[in-house]
Design an enzyme around this catalytic site. Structure first.
Site, PDB file in Angstrom:
ATOM      1  N   LYS A  22       0.836  -1.199   0.000  1.00  0.00           N
ATOM      2  CA  LYS A  22       0.000   0.000   0.000  1.00  0.00           C
ATOM      3  C   LYS A  22       0.870   1.249   0.000  1.00  0.00           C
ATOM      4  CE  LYS A  22      -1.631   1.682   4.034  1.00  0.00           C
ATOM      5  NZ  LYS A  22      -1.446   3.112   4.291  1.00  0.00           N
ATOM      6  N   ASN A  23       1.840   1.290   0.914  1.00  0.00           N
ATOM      7  CA  ASN A  23       2.619   2.525   1.059  1.00  0.00           C
ATOM      8  C   ASN A  23       3.530   2.795  -0.134  1.00  0.00           C
ATOM      9  OD1 ASN A  23       1.357   3.001   3.434  1.00  0.00           O
ATOM     10  ND2 ASN A  23       3.093   2.517   4.760  1.00  0.00           N
ATOM     11  N   ARG A  94      -3.672  10.964   4.589  1.00  0.00           N
ATOM     12  CA  ARG A  94      -2.518  11.851   4.675  1.00  0.00           C
ATOM     13  C   ARG A  94      -1.572  11.718   3.475  1.00  0.00           C
ATOM     14  NH1 ARG A  94       0.911  14.715   8.017  1.00  0.00           N
ATOM     15  NH2 ARG A  94       3.074  14.274   7.507  1.00  0.00           N
ATOM     16  N   CYS A 118      -4.349  13.095  12.815  1.00  0.00           N
ATOM     17  CA  CYS A 118      -5.077  11.852  12.671  1.00  0.00           C
ATOM     18  C   CYS A 118      -4.975  11.130  14.001  1.00  0.00           C
ATOM     19  CB  CYS A 118      -4.544  11.015  11.517  1.00  0.00           C
ATOM     20  SG  CYS A 118      -2.930  10.350  11.815  1.00  0.00           S
ATOM     21  N   ARG A 123       1.023  14.743  13.215  1.00  0.00           N
ATOM     22  CA  ARG A 123       1.541  14.543  11.864  1.00  0.00           C
ATOM     23  C   ARG A 123       1.665  15.835  11.047  1.00  0.00           C
ATOM     24  NH1 ARG A 123      -0.706   8.873   9.610  1.00  0.00           N
ATOM     25  NH2 ARG A 123       1.343   8.786   8.678  1.00  0.00           N
ATOM     26  N   ASP A 308       4.507   0.439  11.999  1.00  0.00           N
ATOM     27  CA  ASP A 308       3.282  -0.135  11.428  1.00  0.00           C
ATOM     28  C   ASP A 308       3.076  -1.603  11.810  1.00  0.00           C
ATOM     29  OD1 ASP A 308       2.697   2.288  10.316  1.00  0.00           O
ATOM     30  OD2 ASP A 308       3.120   1.725   8.242  1.00  0.00           O
ATOM     31  N   ILE A 330       7.942   6.622  16.952  1.00  0.00           N
ATOM     32  CA  ILE A 330       7.652   7.352  15.712  1.00  0.00           C
ATOM     33  C   ILE A 330       6.413   8.240  15.864  1.00  0.00           C
ATOM     34  CG2 ILE A 330       7.231   7.153  13.214  1.00  0.00           C
ATOM     35  CD1 ILE A 330       9.962   6.055  13.991  1.00  0.00           C
ATOM     36  N   ARG A 400      -8.696   0.085   4.370  1.00  0.00           N
ATOM     37  CA  ARG A 400      -7.726   1.017   3.786  1.00  0.00           C
ATOM     38  C   ARG A 400      -6.414   0.293   3.482  1.00  0.00           C
ATOM     39  NH1 ARG A 400      -6.139   5.437   7.461  1.00  0.00           N
ATOM     40  NH2 ARG A 400      -4.711   5.603   5.705  1.00  0.00           N
TER      41      ARG A 400
HETATM   42  C1  UD1 Z   1       4.698   6.723   6.339  1.00  0.00           C
HETATM   43  C2  UD1 Z   1       3.744   5.574   6.153  1.00  0.00           C
HETATM   44  C3  UD1 Z   1       3.128   5.165   7.486  1.00  0.00           C
HETATM   45  C4  UD1 Z   1       4.229   4.880   8.501  1.00  0.00           C
HETATM   46  C5  UD1 Z   1       5.195   6.053   8.601  1.00  0.00           C
HETATM   47  C6  UD1 Z   1       6.382   5.782   9.496  1.00  0.00           C
HETATM   48  C7  UD1 Z   1       2.884   5.940   3.924  1.00  0.00           C
HETATM   49  C8  UD1 Z   1       1.734   6.280   3.055  1.00  0.00           C
HETATM   50  N1  UD1 Z   1       2.694   5.969   5.237  1.00  0.00           N
HETATM   51  O1  UD1 Z   1       3.921   7.820   6.809  1.00  0.00           O
HETATM   52  O2  UD1 Z   1       2.336   3.991   7.273  1.00  0.00           O
HETATM   53  O3  UD1 Z   1       3.641   4.657   9.761  1.00  0.00           O
HETATM   54  O4  UD1 Z   1       5.708   6.364   7.291  1.00  0.00           O
HETATM   55  O5  UD1 Z   1       7.064   4.663   9.079  1.00  0.00           O
HETATM   56  O6  UD1 Z   1       3.958   5.601   3.437  1.00  0.00           O
HETATM   57  N2  UD1 Z   1       6.727  14.333  10.877  1.00  0.00           N
HETATM   58  C9  UD1 Z   1       6.873  15.651  11.232  1.00  0.00           C
HETATM   59  N3  UD1 Z   1       6.896  16.585  10.239  1.00  0.00           N
HETATM   60  C10 UD1 Z   1       6.777  16.259   8.919  1.00  0.00           C
HETATM   61  C11 UD1 Z   1       6.634  14.903   8.568  1.00  0.00           C
HETATM   62  C12 UD1 Z   1       6.606  13.948   9.578  1.00  0.00           C
HETATM   63  O7  UD1 Z   1       6.982  15.989  12.408  1.00  0.00           O
HETATM   64  O8  UD1 Z   1       6.813  17.150   8.056  1.00  0.00           O
HETATM   65  C13 UD1 Z   1       6.687  13.305  11.953  1.00  0.00           C
HETATM   66  C14 UD1 Z   1       5.346  12.567  11.966  1.00  0.00           C
HETATM   67  O9  UD1 Z   1       4.366  13.299  12.687  1.00  0.00           O
HETATM   68  C15 UD1 Z   1       5.723  11.271  12.617  1.00  0.00           C
HETATM   69  C16 UD1 Z   1       7.148  11.022  12.108  1.00  0.00           C
HETATM   70  O10 UD1 Z   1       7.630  12.297  11.670  1.00  0.00           O
HETATM   71  O11 UD1 Z   1       5.745  11.404  14.015  1.00  0.00           O
HETATM   72  C17 UD1 Z   1       7.219  10.031  10.979  1.00  0.00           C
HETATM   73  O12 UD1 Z   1       6.456  10.484   9.895  1.00  0.00           O
HETATM   74  P1  UD1 Z   1       6.768  10.100   8.388  1.00  0.00           P
HETATM   75  O13 UD1 Z   1       7.974   9.232   8.294  1.00  0.00           O
HETATM   76  O14 UD1 Z   1       6.710  11.335   7.574  1.00  0.00           O
HETATM   77  O15 UD1 Z   1       5.492   9.207   8.037  1.00  0.00           O
HETATM   78  P2  UD1 Z   1       4.535   9.298   6.792  1.00  0.00           P
HETATM   79  O16 UD1 Z   1       5.335   9.472   5.551  1.00  0.00           O
HETATM   80  O17 UD1 Z   1       3.412  10.214   7.062  1.00  0.00           O
END
Ligand code: UD1
Length: 422
Positions: A22-23, A94, A118, A123, A308, A330, A400
């Site tokens: 999915k991701n 997201r 969320c 996030r 995850d 995380i 999802r």
């Molecule tokens: C992706 C995955 C999700 C997984 C996550 C961490 C997809 C579609 N989703 O989510 O399933 O749980 O990686 O492995 O691929 N953060 C900030 N600022 C930002 C961006 C992120 O503070 O601009 C924080 C987030 O709130 C979170 C952490 O960084 O606490 C990790 O987020 P991130 O690695 O960006 O996850 P996603 O890409 O949203």
């Protein structure tokens, strides 16, 4: 709303085919925005998140068709006619923010709704914003939307991420393929889905080196062309189904699974006394009926233990022999499955980002509520071994990220059915 009814106590035996990730699919689909020519993905999972991304790309003027029963997505952005990702779609998922990089790269501007918080945490998008600013974009927040503009397009540069965000790495990687000059992403995320995205982008003509390490170098090119790309195996679905026979007993071979996708997870299973064997078809997990040993787990960016799989691992540790400590590093609020597992008889203490799980030898089925995607499936896993019936409500979260969970688990002997809602 549908619910899933599981009756515990049936050992599992057989094979489960693991779908495409999915991701990975959710970042490969927006890559179509980078080119005028068609991009075709094979091995796409059939999930509601994929439908949401389809609707988003279509709202931008892309053509997206699901072929072969949804396992192939044929896309073309030849007729791209909008650069605005609307709140009504972004709020549902997201990962919608992954259109920002491609739109900025191709059109030089984009308006993308902020996703909002969320269930698992706030996030924010600050890492994405800082990265695009480092590439010459100006980003303003107006009415809940990020308004991103460039003067004559994005420029390469050194983009140092303050945290190895998966989404920010993907967004910048896509954008940098068409930026002027060389972009270096420092502290890049190393997840297999990023390597898969880079592989697809290279097939489209991009020049990328270093994906899978924390320093990715991208040499911008003038245009990308069409390609066909198979989506990598879903390591989270893989880990989830590997836990099923550990919890319920039996032996399951997860077809398409590879150790390299789940090494840190398998290390923990081995520490818990579980046998995992890599075959030429996938990964085979055997549990001879004894309880797994308690193990401590800390979630980390790849190659560490994936957040995850934390909820599913907790479901297993509820039945382990001894006390385990789970640390979630995380997301700030990712233990909502704990109170539901407690309703089924688990003994768990949560303090901030740490959950202490005291293993019990028996749990009892109960009606429980799914609060997010991975939490939902952890409740199903626990239900496989709990006495009596577990009814997992609000399974739209599950749909999802897991295709036909009741069919896949049913085929290896679980007593599980979907109850259609109103
Ligand atoms: C992706 C995955 C999700 C997984 C996550 C961490 C997809 C579609 N989703 O989510 O399933 O749980 O990686 O492995 O691929 N953060 C900030 N600022 C930002 C961006 C992120 O503070 O601009 C924080 C987030 O709130 C979170 C952490 O960084 O606490 C990790 O987020 P991130 O690695 O960006 O996850 P996603 O890409 O949203």
């Amino acid at each position: 709303m549908d619910s899933i009814l599981v009756t515990g106590g049936k050992p599992l035996r057989g094979e489960i085919a693991i779908a495409g990730a999915k991701n990975a699919a959710l970042t490969l689909m927006p890559a179509t925005l980078l080119s005028d020519e068609p991009l075709t993905l094979t091995n796409t999972p059939r999930l509601s998140d994929i439908k949401t991304m389809t609707a988003l790309l279509q709202s931008l003027g892309a053509e997206v068709s699901a072929l072969a029963d949804g396992k192939v997505m044929a896309m073309s952005s030849h007729g791209l006619n909008s650069t605005r990702a609307d709140y009504e779609i972004v709020r549902k998922m997201r990962a919608s923010n992954l259109v920002l990089g491609p739109l900025l790269a191709r059109e030089g501007h984009a308006i993308v709704s902020l996703p909002g918080g969320c269930a698992i945490g706030a996030r924010p998008m600050d890492i994405h914003i800082a990265a695009f600013e480092a590439m010459g974009a100006t980003i303003d927040l107006k009415d809940g939307y990020l308004h991103a503009t460039t003067q004559g397009g994005l420029k390469g540069g050194v983009v140092k991420l303050r945290f190895a965000s998966v989404g920010a790495t993907e967004n910048v990687l896509m954008a940098a393929t068409l930026a002027k000059g060389t972009t270096i992403i420092e502290n890049a995320a190393r997840e297999p889905e990023i390597v898969d995205l880079a592989t697809c982008l290279r097939a489209m003509g991009a020049q990328i080196e270093g994906d899978g390490t924390s320093r990715i170098e991208i040499q911008g090119v003038d245009r990308l062309h069409g390609a066909t790309h198979p989506v990598v195996t879903d390591r989270i679905e893989l880990g989830t189904y590997m836990l099923a026979p550990v919890i319920a007993g039996g032996e399951v071979e997860c077809l398409g699974g590879k150790l390299s996708l789940v090494e840190s997870f398998v290390e923990k299973l081995t520490e818990a006394g579980i046998t995992v064997e890599e075959t030429d078809r996938g990964l085979k997990v055997r549990c001879d009926g004894g309880r797994p040993k308690a193990v401590n787990v800390t979630t980390e960016p790849f190659p560490g233990f994936p957040t995850d799989l934390q909820a599913q691992m907790m479901a297993m540790l509820c039945f382990a022999d001894g006390t385990s400590v789970l640390e979630e590093k995380i997301f700030e609020n990712r233990f909502m499955h704990a109170p539901e597992l407690i309703r089924m008889g688990a003994k768990i203490d949560v303090h901030g980002g740490t959950a202490t799980v005291h293993g019990v030898d028996k749990m009892k089925g109960a009606p429980v509520m799914a609060t997010d995607l991975r939490a939902s499936v952890s409740l199903i896993l626990a239900g496989l071994a709990a006495e009596g019936e577990t009814q997992v409500n609000r399974v739209y979260h599950l749909d999802r990220g897991y295709e036909h969970v009741e069919e896949k688990l049913g085929a290896v002997g679980a007593q599980i059915e979907r109850i259609k809602g109103q």
